[in-house]
Write an enzyme that holds these catalytic residues in place. Structure first.
Site, PDB file in Angstrom:
ATOM      1  N   CYS A 169     -35.290   5.517 -26.370  1.00  0.00           N
ATOM      2  CA  CYS A 169     -34.651   4.562 -27.280  1.00  0.00           C
ATOM      3  C   CYS A 169     -33.370   5.167 -27.864  1.00  0.00           C
ATOM      4  CB  CYS A 169     -35.624   4.179 -28.397  1.00  0.00           C
ATOM      5  SG  CYS A 169     -34.905   3.010 -29.562  1.00  0.00           S
ATOM      6  N   CYS A 173     -32.707   4.216 -31.493  1.00  0.00           N
ATOM      7  CA  CYS A 173     -33.524   4.947 -32.477  1.00  0.00           C
ATOM      8  C   CYS A 173     -33.033   6.388 -32.639  1.00  0.00           C
ATOM      9  CB  CYS A 173     -34.989   5.015 -32.051  1.00  0.00           C
ATOM     10  SG  CYS A 173     -35.639   3.512 -31.351  1.00  0.00           S
ATOM     11  N   ASP A 174     -32.676   7.039 -31.526  1.00  0.00           N
ATOM     12  CA  ASP A 174     -32.473   8.497 -31.570  1.00  0.00           C
ATOM     13  C   ASP A 174     -31.037   8.947 -31.336  1.00  0.00           C
ATOM     14  OD1 ASP A 174     -35.180   8.807 -32.013  1.00  0.00           O
ATOM     15  OD2 ASP A 174     -35.650   8.905 -29.876  1.00  0.00           O
TER      16      ASP A 174
END
Ligand code: NAP
Length: 312
Positions: A135, A138-139
């Site tokens: 992701c 997300c990261d």
């Protein structure tokens, strides 16, 4: 355990599930959406969508909030964060047991979506969360001024690679062929991006590091030449696999596990419909998931009406 009865239970609160919820509730049948996570599905993790009609450009999370609000408007009951323990799609009523509830329903609409496929190489499991991520949204921010690799040549790989250039100093796209599968407009953006380097005809053999990822071993599938490249992170985007763990033995699926449906979204089981990414569909987009939801719910409502006629 509390027993709850509905006319239709929708498994999965993404675009397909919310669209089905709206159409079913507007068809005057009692409707619930169950999700194993928070509501929103895969698009909640997309940074931006520019191909959902009438929205021009919208954050994936914001779009899904609008879907949810719209389903709320028609009184759809929502059950997020449910741990599913048992599903019987064949019984009448159909039964879904979670840790908290037993749902009994005349129809079930499966909208459980799909999850990223794993590379299946040494080091992948070991370094997940320590340099291996599925992701970018997300990261990505953890990779400011770092070097990362994205694996794959589809829309997800190329879009996420472009997104990662906001943070990383360099992004490699490692693809097993020498031609991308992604939409042409997305390809053009990637080719123009000075931070993206393409490594063609290559696959990843191993993810290596001490404590966290520091390099990957790859080889060229045409020349067989092996090499290592230094990276701080790797994002595999090599496709998706359907979330069907709870119904695998009950329903007809294709060779990859995607659920087979007819044009009304009906599956091999009466009263059970499948919509969105979880079904065998030629195009996986938010708009096609929403469209599947409308079709599936309308036919689920028709099916519920036939049950009433039988009982009368
Ligand atoms: P995808 O379109 O199936 O692409 C997967 C990519 O990974 C392909 O380039 C494939 O190579 C490669 N690949 C597959 N298995 C591999 C392996 N074992 N090792 C190395 N590479 C491998 O998957 P996706 O990009 O996740 O997209 C899934 C669906 O969502 C698609 O229908 C896509 O169009 C849709 N989507 C749409 C958007 C958008 O419209 N904005 C955004 C994201 C996703 P080959 O090309 O050689 O097969």
């Amino acid at each position: 355990m509390e027993i709850l009865e509905f006319d239709t239970v929708i498994l999965g609160g993404g675009p397909a599930g919310f669209s089905a919820g709206m159409y079913a509730a507007r068809g005057a049948v009692s409707t619930a959406i169950i999700d194993t996570n928070i509501m929103g599905g895969q698009p909640s993790n997309y940074l931006e969508l520019e191909n959902y009609p009438a929205m021009k450009r919208i954050d994936g999370f914001d779009l899904m909030e609008k879907f949810e609000e719209h389903a709320d408007m028609f009184g759809v009951k929502k059950f997020p964060m449910q741990e599913i323990e048992f599903v019987d799609l064949v019984s009448n009523p159909k039964v879904i047991k979670t840790k908290e509830y037993e749902f009994r329903s005349k129809t079930v609409i499966i909208a459980t979506g799909a999850k990223p496929m794993k590379l299946g190489v040494k080091g992948e499991a070991e370094y997940t969360g320590r340099g291996v991520s599925y992701c970018a949204v997300c990261d990505g921010a953890f990779y400011k001024d770092k070097v990362v690799a994205v694996v794959g040549g589809g829309n997800s790989a190329v879009e996420e690679a472009i997104y990662l250039t906001k943070f990383a100093s360099k992004v490699y796209i490692i693809h097993r062929r020498n031609e991308l599968r992604a939409d042409k407009i997305i390809q053009q953006r990637a080719f123009k991006n000075p931070k993206i380097d393409f490594i063609w005809d290559s696959v990843v053999d191993e993810i290596k590091g001490i404590e966290k990822v520091d390099r990957i071993a790859i080889h060229n599938v045409k020349t067989n030449q092996a090499s290592e490249i230094k990276v701080d992170g790797i994002f595999p985007y090599i496709g998706i696999t359907p979330n069907v763990e709870y119904f695998n033995s009950q329903i007809k699926q294709d060779s990859k596990g995607f659920i087979l449906t007819d044009e009304t979204m009906k599956t091999s089981i009466d009263g059970v419909y499948a919509i969105g990414d979880v079904r065998n569909t030629p195009l996986r987009q938010v708009i096609t998931a929403a469209s599947d939801g409308a079709v599936g719910a309308v036919y689920a409502v028709k099916y519920i009406e036939t049950l009433k006629e039988i009982t009368v």
